[in-house]
Design an enzyme around this catalytic site. Structure first.
Site, PDB file in Angstrom:
ATOM      1  N   LYS A   1       0.847  -1.191   0.000  1.00 45.48           N
ATOM      2  CA  LYS A   1       0.000   0.000   0.000  1.00 45.48           C
ATOM      3  C   LYS A   1       0.880   1.238   0.000  1.00 45.48           C
ATOM      4  CE  LYS A   1      -1.743   2.881   2.841  1.00 45.48           C
ATOM      5  NZ  LYS A   1      -1.748   4.083   1.991  1.00 45.48           N
TER       6      LYS A   1
ATOM      7  N   GLY B   1       7.443   4.947   7.610  1.00 42.00           N
ATOM      8  CA  GLY B   1       6.619   6.153   7.748  1.00 42.00           C
ATOM      9  C   GLY B   1       6.929   6.867   9.050  1.00 42.00           C
ATOM     10  N   SER B   2       5.949   7.611   9.541  1.00 43.87           N
ATOM     11  CA  SER B   2       6.191   8.469  10.704  1.00 43.87           C
ATOM     12  C   SER B   2       6.165   7.658  12.005  1.00 43.87           C
ATOM     13  CB  SER B   2       5.119   9.550  10.759  1.00 43.87           C
ATOM     14  OG  SER B   2       3.865   8.944  10.963  1.00 43.87           O
TER      15      SER B   2
ATOM     16  N   THR C   1       2.428   6.821  13.446  1.00 49.48           N
ATOM     17  CA  THR C   1       1.769   5.750  12.686  1.00 49.48           C
ATOM     18  C   THR C   1       2.511   4.439  12.910  1.00 49.48           C
ATOM     19  OG1 THR C   1       1.263   7.405  11.002  1.00 49.48           O
ATOM     20  CG2 THR C   1       0.817   5.128  10.425  1.00 49.48           C
TER      21      THR C   1
ATOM     22  N   GLU D   1      10.498   1.248   9.852  1.00 55.23           N
ATOM     23  CA  GLU D   1      11.520   2.239   9.463  1.00 55.23           C
ATOM     24  C   GLU D   1      10.867   3.601   9.666  1.00 55.23           C
ATOM     25  OE1 GLU D   1      14.600   1.837   8.530  1.00 55.23           O
ATOM     26  OE2 GLU D   1      14.628  -0.331   8.317  1.00 55.23           O
TER      27      GLU D   1
ATOM     28  N   CYS E   1      14.129  10.993   5.358  1.00 53.90           N
ATOM     29  CA  CYS E   1      14.080  10.545   6.757  1.00 53.90           C
ATOM     30  C   CYS E   1      15.417  10.697   7.474  1.00 53.90           C
ATOM     31  CB  CYS E   1      13.631   9.092   6.811  1.00 53.90           C
ATOM     32  SG  CYS E   1      14.684   7.985   5.869  1.00 53.90           S
TER      33      CYS E   1
ATOM     34  N   GLU F   1      10.851  16.207  14.799  1.00 55.86           N
ATOM     35  CA  GLU F   1      11.143  16.082  13.365  1.00 55.86           C
ATOM     36  C   GLU F   1      10.245  17.053  12.596  1.00 55.86           C
ATOM     37  OE1 GLU F   1       9.552  12.648  11.232  1.00 55.86           O
ATOM     38  OE2 GLU F   1      11.418  12.415  10.128  1.00 55.86           O
TER      39      GLU F   1
HETATM   40  P1  NAD Z   1       2.765   8.358   7.577  1.00 51.29           P
HETATM   41  O1  NAD Z   1       3.135   7.604   8.799  1.00 51.29           O
HETATM   42  O2  NAD Z   1       1.762   9.437   7.687  1.00 51.29           O
HETATM   43  O3  NAD Z   1       2.217   7.352   6.451  1.00 51.29           O
HETATM   44  C1  NAD Z   1       2.964   6.245   6.007  1.00 51.29           C
HETATM   45  C2  NAD Z   1       2.014   5.215   5.414  1.00 51.29           C
HETATM   46  O4  NAD Z   1       1.189   4.683   6.449  1.00 51.29           O
HETATM   47  C3  NAD Z   1       1.062   5.759   4.349  1.00 51.29           C
HETATM   48  O5  NAD Z   1       0.943   4.822   3.313  1.00 51.29           O
HETATM   49  C4  NAD Z   1      -0.247   5.896   5.115  1.00 51.29           C
HETATM   50  O6  NAD Z   1      -1.397   5.827   4.289  1.00 51.29           O
HETATM   51  C5  NAD Z   1      -0.178   4.688   6.029  1.00 51.29           C
HETATM   52  N1  NAD Z   1      -1.014   4.750   7.244  1.00 51.29           N
HETATM   53  C6  NAD Z   1      -1.518   5.837   7.853  1.00 51.29           C
HETATM   54  N2  NAD Z   1      -2.210   5.473   8.957  1.00 51.29           N
HETATM   55  C7  NAD Z   1      -2.132   4.121   9.045  1.00 51.29           C
HETATM   56  C8  NAD Z   1      -2.611   3.158   9.973  1.00 51.29           C
HETATM   57  N3  NAD Z   1      -3.321   3.508  11.052  1.00 51.29           N
HETATM   58  N4  NAD Z   1      -2.318   1.854   9.755  1.00 51.29           N
HETATM   59  C9  NAD Z   1      -1.591   1.481   8.686  1.00 51.29           C
HETATM   60  N5  NAD Z   1      -1.105   2.343   7.771  1.00 51.29           N
HETATM   61  C10 NAD Z   1      -1.361   3.660   7.955  1.00 51.29           C
HETATM   62  O7  NAD Z   1       4.142   8.903   6.978  1.00 51.29           O
HETATM   63  P2  NAD Z   1       4.351   9.902   5.725  1.00 51.29           P
HETATM   64  O8  NAD Z   1       3.894  11.261   6.117  1.00 51.29           O
HETATM   65  O9  NAD Z   1       3.812   9.273   4.502  1.00 51.29           O
HETATM   66  O10 NAD Z   1       5.954   9.895   5.590  1.00 51.29           O
HETATM   67  C11 NAD Z   1       6.795  10.729   6.319  1.00 51.29           C
HETATM   68  C12 NAD Z   1       7.430  10.008   7.497  1.00 51.29           C
HETATM   69  O11 NAD Z   1       8.080   8.813   7.038  1.00 51.29           O
HETATM   70  C13 NAD Z   1       8.503  10.827   8.186  1.00 51.29           C
HETATM   71  O12 NAD Z   1       8.349  10.730   9.576  1.00 51.29           O
HETATM   72  C14 NAD Z   1       9.802  10.162   7.739  1.00 51.29           C
HETATM   73  O13 NAD Z   1      10.871  10.341   8.630  1.00 51.29           O
HETATM   74  C15 NAD Z   1       9.390   8.731   7.630  1.00 51.29           C
HETATM   75  N6  NAD Z   1      10.283   7.981   6.731  1.00 51.29           N
HETATM   76  C16 NAD Z   1      11.165   7.068   7.272  1.00 51.29           C
HETATM   77  C17 NAD Z   1      12.063   6.381   6.437  1.00 51.29           C
HETATM   78  C18 NAD Z   1      13.043   5.364   6.996  1.00 51.29           C
HETATM   79  O14 NAD Z   1      13.594   4.589   6.214  1.00 51.29           O
HETATM   80  N7  NAD Z   1      13.302   5.332   8.284  1.00 51.29           N
HETATM   81  C19 NAD Z   1      12.051   6.621   5.063  1.00 51.29           C
HETATM   82  C20 NAD Z   1      11.146   7.557   4.555  1.00 51.29           C
HETATM   83  C21 NAD Z   1      10.260   8.227   5.392  1.00 51.29           C
END
Ligand code: NAD
Length: 495
Positions: free
Chosen positions: A194, A246-247, A250, A269, A303, A399
């Site tokens: 997804k 992601g964040s 989440t 991650e 990130c 962040e």
């Molecule tokens: P996000 O956490 O808002 O979303 C990430 C994904 O999770 C999206 O596909 C979203 O639709 C999905 N999601 C949202 N709520 C969910 C739930 N309750 N259950 C399951 N899935 C859910 O993150 P973002 O805003 O898309 O990305 C930015 C963040 O990602 C930043 O904090 C960044 O540091 C982090 N990031 C980390 C890495 C790494 O390798 N460590 C790499 C890239 C980005």
């Protein structure tokens, strides 16, 4: 300069009512809920995307499960590697189309997608493909006593865990998605992925190319839509592993949901607040160049990008003055403008969040340069440099995931290490110095998954990557990923 013209194939893709990719076919369900996809460079609607229904997500999991127990599960390691290498060839052959699709919806500079994201995805994919034939267990000799001349042997098997749910963010949608696809398929798993709802396009095209490469229907499925699809996947009894990027908030919810679903394996991650330390001996020009290349690339939406700069007091004024001059001269433009050096933020919600940070910084008198929005209609802001008020400044803790970098001087190494480690995160960190002995002494004291020296945010497929503390659980790349996508089975025999 103006935008490059779109390839006709990209326009056709936008016009095609994109949706999901399930069991080897593009699917846009009739009557499905549809969501608008925006172009961050001008805030216009690029296309409407069909949100996958619960029934379609279920079909995707069933297709992945069928391929795991059938076509992909019975593909030999060698042929898995061949298919992944063929996919890499096809990505190369369609590089411009993929670069344009990715830049359009993410706001990422076309230079970055052309020169980094697409070609590096190919490099990573070929690296993973090489592992397909090198995944193995071990033999061991048991120490059980023999009473009547019987003997014992033991060995381990490395078995693919099953169907993986991949959930990815919007910043490097194509590359991060491919890391998960490649990790799963290399190990013999299948995947339902997804992507972020802000960047759903490029991985749909990858799924089409995967079929062309000979990866069987059902082995790779893409389901598009909001986080609730992620929740459905995580709770599904047939999902054996969740791989999330992601964040932090989440990620914590995803981790808890996975464990309480079926004790489902999960790797996370997550975000960072990455420190970069510039020691007294650094060359000012090299330091400024390094900061520009790593902290402001993709508007800071990386990130592992450095957001906290600790600069030796003897160099702080010179580095800040030169950095502010360079940031002020950057040419701002849309993602498809080849002359632009700095583009838009990826979406409106993120733009609003960054403006909130600007308001706080301006109110507290912390702005060295930038700190203002730029005229739209796209989501543009100034690249920004802030002065920390003290080591407990909130801008050294939270962040921003944007082009906001905060500077604090330091006087000695103990103080530097304390301040670098004073964070709930631990993704990446860097030390900039010509004194290798100093760097080697500092590395073990820094709490981070990766420490770079005289560089920052460079990722290589051979080098494991992941976070400590609040930045996550698990490692991608190297051989480390194999542990996360396979299960160890022990076998003992008496003969
Ligand atoms: P996000 O956490 O808002 O979303 C990430 C994904 O999770 C999206 O596909 C979203 O639709 C999905 N999601 C949202 N709520 C969910 C739930 N309750 N259950 C399951 N899935 C859910 O993150 P973002 O805003 O898309 O990305 C930015 C963040 O990602 C930043 O904090 C960044 O540091 C982090 N990031 C980390 C890495 C790494 O390798 N460590 C790499 C890239 C980005």
């Amino acid at each position: 300069m103006s935008d490059i013209p779109l390839l006709s194939s990209v326009q056709r893709f936008l016009d095609s009512n994109p949706g999901s990719f399930v069991d080897g076919r593009s699917v846009s369900e009739p009557g499905a809920e549809r969501f608008e996809l925006f172009n961050p460079s001008n805030a216009s609607v690029l296309t409407l995307v069909s949100h996958a229904s619960e029934a379609l997500v279920e079909r995707a999991v069933q297709a992945a499960s069928g391929a795991f127990h059938g076509s992909w599960g019975s593909t030999t390691p060698y042929l898995r590697g061949v298919a992944l290498n063929r996919l890499a060839d096809l990505i190369e052959a369609n590089a411009e189309e993929l670069a344009q699709l990715e830049s359009l919806s993410s706001g990422k500079s076309i230079h970055l997608t052309r020169q980094l994201e697409v070609p590096q995805s190919v490099v990573f994919l070929r690296y993973f493909a090489g592992w397909a034939t090198k995944i193995h267990g071990q033999t061991m000799t048991p120490s059980l006593p023999s009473f009547q001349g019987e003997q014992y042997a033991a060995f381990t098997l490395r078995e693919a865990v099953g169907v993986v749910a991949g959930i990815t963010p919007w910043n490097f949608s194509l590359m991060i998605g491919l890391w998960k696809i490649a990790s799963a398929l290399t190990c013999g798993c299948t995947i339902v992925l997804k992507p972020s709802e802000f960047t759903p396009l490029s991985l749909l095209r990858i799924a089409e190319l995967a079929i062309e490469a000979g990866i069987p229907a059902g082995a790779l499925n893409i389901v598009n839509g909001s986080g609730r699809i992620g929740q459905q996947l995580i709770g599904h009894k047939d999902i054996a592993k969740v791989s999330f990027t992601g964040s932090v908030p989440t990620g914590v919810a995803v981790g808890k949901a996975a464990l309480s679903a079926n004790l489902t394996r999960v790797t996370l991650e997550l975000g960072g607040k990455n420190p970069a330390a510039f020691l007294a001996d650094v060359d000012v020009d090299a330091a400024v160049e390094g900061i520009l290349q790593t902290a402001y690339v993709h508007q800071g939406q990386v990130c592992a990008a450095p957001e906290r700069l600790y600069i030796h007091r003897s160099k702080v004024e010179a580095i800040c003055a030169k950095l502010a001059e360079r940031l002020g001269a950057m040419k701002v433009g849309g993602a498809l403008d080849e002359a632009a050096q700095f583009g838009p933020l990826a979406n409106k919600a993120h733009h609003d969040k960054i403006l909130g940070f600007f308001a706080q910084a301006n109110a507290r008198g912390q702005v060295i340069c930038g700190g203002k929005p730029l005229p739209g209609p796209g989501y543009f802001v100034q690249p920004t440099l802030l002065r920390a008020l003290d080591e407990h400044d909130p801008f050294l803790q939270e962040e921003t995931f944007g082009p906001i970098v905060t500077v604090l001087p330091f006087d000695n190494e103990d103080e530097l290490v304390r301040m670098m480690n004073d964070s709930p995160f631990g993704l990446g960190a860097s030390v900039w110095t010509n004194d290798l002995a100093k760097a080697m002494r500092l590395i073990p004291r820094i709490e981070a998954g990766t420490v770079w020296v005289n560089m920052h945010t460079f990722l290589d497929p051979a080098v494991p990557f992941g976070g400590v503390k609040g930045s996550g659980i698990g490692r991608e790349f190297g051989s480390a990923f194999i542990d996360d996508y396979t299960e160890l089975k022990s076998v003992m025999m008496r003969f």
